[in-house]
Design a protein around this motif. Structure first.
Motif, PDB file in Angstrom:
ATOM      1  N   ARG A  75     -28.415 -17.138   2.661  1.00  0.00           N
ATOM      2  CA  ARG A  75     -27.759 -17.705   3.843  1.00  0.00           C
ATOM      3  C   ARG A  75     -28.505 -18.926   4.354  1.00  0.00           C
ATOM      4  NH1 ARG A  75     -27.182 -11.830   6.596  1.00  0.00           N
ATOM      5  NH2 ARG A  75     -25.363 -11.076   5.447  1.00  0.00           N
ATOM      6  N   ARG A  76     -29.845 -18.812   4.421  1.00  0.00           N
ATOM      7  CA  ARG A  76     -30.618 -19.971   4.872  1.00  0.00           C
ATOM      8  C   ARG A  76     -30.440 -21.153   3.936  1.00  0.00           C
ATOM      9  NH1 ARG A  76     -34.509 -15.919   6.428  1.00  0.00           N
ATOM     10  NH2 ARG A  76     -35.517 -16.091   4.389  1.00  0.00           N
ATOM     11  N   LYS A  90     -27.093 -22.711   4.727  1.00  0.00           N
ATOM     12  CA  LYS A  90     -27.101 -23.484   5.969  1.00  0.00           C
ATOM     13  C   LYS A  90     -27.765 -24.840   5.794  1.00  0.00           C
ATOM     14  CE  LYS A  90     -27.071 -19.542   9.149  1.00  0.00           C
ATOM     15  NZ  LYS A  90     -27.829 -18.837  10.199  1.00  0.00           N
TER      16      LYS A  90
END
Length: 458
Positions: free
Chosen positions: A194-195, A198
């Motif tokens: 997820r990071r 992003k």
């Protein structure tokens, strides 16, 4: 022991009958010539260039299963005696039959000289070659979920650490060496994915723990917005510009003030002394020619010389107290105009009053406050020497007090007419707020023909 072959049975008829394919033993010889040592189901029953054995009769090198010298066919298996395992492996024969005759190793031929390359003498020892450690390939990772792959990868990395030169191995078959690179293992799980998602659209920054790009690495080009922000940040704010301008103004004013002080305290004195010296020489030359008789003089014209032996002062006296034409040139000015007109030294009575600078512009009256009663003051003219003795001093008075230069000066202690002298200057030092007054009384008049007075000779 293998089973007997059909052709070995003498009772058979047909194609397997004895001698159906020719002479006795021809079939066996044909089979033996077609045998392959790799897929022959009966190893040991054929002849091979690199396998040797002893025949039933003990002949060394005779192929097993070959026909006897008498031409008779093979005897049945039941009639052949049990052979001892007499086969032996001949490595030299194997090498010779498969790879041809080998030459003994000899000295390596010298390499051909390369045009333009530096020659190396035989005495130069070759640099030692550092052995390269082999790359330990990681075990294949099973195609499972990301979490399992991460755990397996961590375990594999822990079990098989990457070699120190793994970063130099090229990646994939498209690399220079065509070998697969040792890449960093995948770490983390869904949170890290997820990071990464992003930050996919962001510009990559320097690694953690570093302050910038590695030396020699070209900086990534800035976007248009980042370039504008950088240019705006590089510009000085209005407050910085204003403070800088004010600072420059103050610095300029300080430099100008320093130059002005230097001019007033040093250069004006130098210049005034030069002018006063020239004026003294001019007056003396005129006296030598017979000019400069007592009388009325033009403003700024020099007519006398004052000597103050205690202060080592020798300064010319000019007509008038004009600041630019007389006082600023280092001369003493005689009060001789209008209401301020005073007597001349040769007059039989009256007050001979003069003014001069205490500071700057030659400062001839700098130390007249140190005069004591009885100190001589000599005025030299074309005709005579007039000697005065200091009698009184007024430390401070108003500039508008003109009574101090009257024929009988007020405050001097004189009560009747006489031949007096008055010296005026500014006080305190480096200011013109008040006036300092010194009075004297004539005690001697000596013609020039009689020579200088004793006060000037001694």
């Amino acid at each position: 022991m293998s089973a007997p072959r059909p052709e070995d049975d003498p009772g058979l008829q047909g194609p397997y009958a004895q001698g159906a394919y020719g002479a006795d033993g021809a079939f066996a010889a044909a089979v033996e010539s077609l045998a392959d040592p790799l897929n022959d189901p009966l190893p040991g029953e054929h002849a091979s260039p690199w396998f040797r054995s002893e025949g039933p009769q003990g002949d060394a090198g005779a192929p097993r299963g070959a026909a006897p010298a008498g031409g008779a066919g093979r005897s049945p298996a039941s009639e052949r005696p049990q052979e001892a395992p007499g086969e032996w492996y001949d490595p030299e024969g194997y090498q010779r039959d498969w790879y041809g005759p080998q030459q003994p190793p000899g000295p390596a031929p010298a390499p051909a000289p390369v045009p333009g390359a530096a020659s190396v003498t035989p005495e130069t020892p070759a640099a030692p070659v550092t052995p390269v450690a082999p790359v330990t390939a990681a075990a294949p990772v099973p195609d499972e979920t990301l979490g399992l792959r991460t755990a397996d990868t961590r375990r594999i990395v822990a079990d098989h650490p990457a070699p120190p030169f793994a970063s130099s191995v090229s990646a994939g078959p498209s690399g220079p060496s065509g070998t697969s690179a040792v890449t960093d293992p995948v770490t983390g799980g869904r949170a890290e994915r997820r990071r990464a998602a992003k930050g996919r659209g962001r510009r990559p920054g320097p690694p953690t723990g570093t302050t910038g790009p590695a030396p020699g690495t070209p900086a990534a080009p800035l976007s248009r917005v980042e370039a504008r922000r950088a240019a705006k940040a590089a510009k000085d704010s209005p407050a910085v510009v204003a403070s800088r301008a004010v600072g420059e103004i103050f610095i300029s004013l300080g430099v100008l003030m320093l130059l002005f002080v230097t001019y007033q305290l040093w250069w004006t004195n130098v210049r005034a002394e030069q002018i006063a010296g020239k004026e003294t020489n001019k007056i003396q030359e005129e006296w030598a020619k017979g000019a400069g008789k007592p009388g009325v003089f033009a403003p700024g014209q020099g007519f006398a010389i004052m000597h103050i032996p205690k202060l080592d002062v020798v300064v010319p006296i000019a007509e008038g107290i004009n600041k630019e034409k007389v006082l600023d040139r280092g001369l003493l000015g005689h009060y001789g105009e209008g209401k301020l007109k005073t007597a001349m030294p040769e007059d039989k009575q009256g007050n001979f009053a003069v003014a001069g600078h205490r500071n700057t512009h030659g400062e001839p009256f700098r130390y007249i406050n140190k005069l004591s009663p009885g100190d001589p003051i000599v005025v030299e003219t074309r005709e005579a020497y007039y000697t005065y003795e200091m009698t009184a001093i007024l430390p401070q008075t108003s500039p508008s007090n003109i009574s101090v230069i009257e024929p009988i000066p007020v405050g001097s202690g004189f009560t009747k007419p006489g031949r007096y002298i008055t010296l005026t200057t500014c006080t305190p030092e480096f200011t013109s707020t008040y006036r300092l007054i010194v009075w004297g009384k004539m005690v001697d008049e000596r013609p020039r023909s009689e020579g200088k007075p004793k006060t000037l000779v001694g």
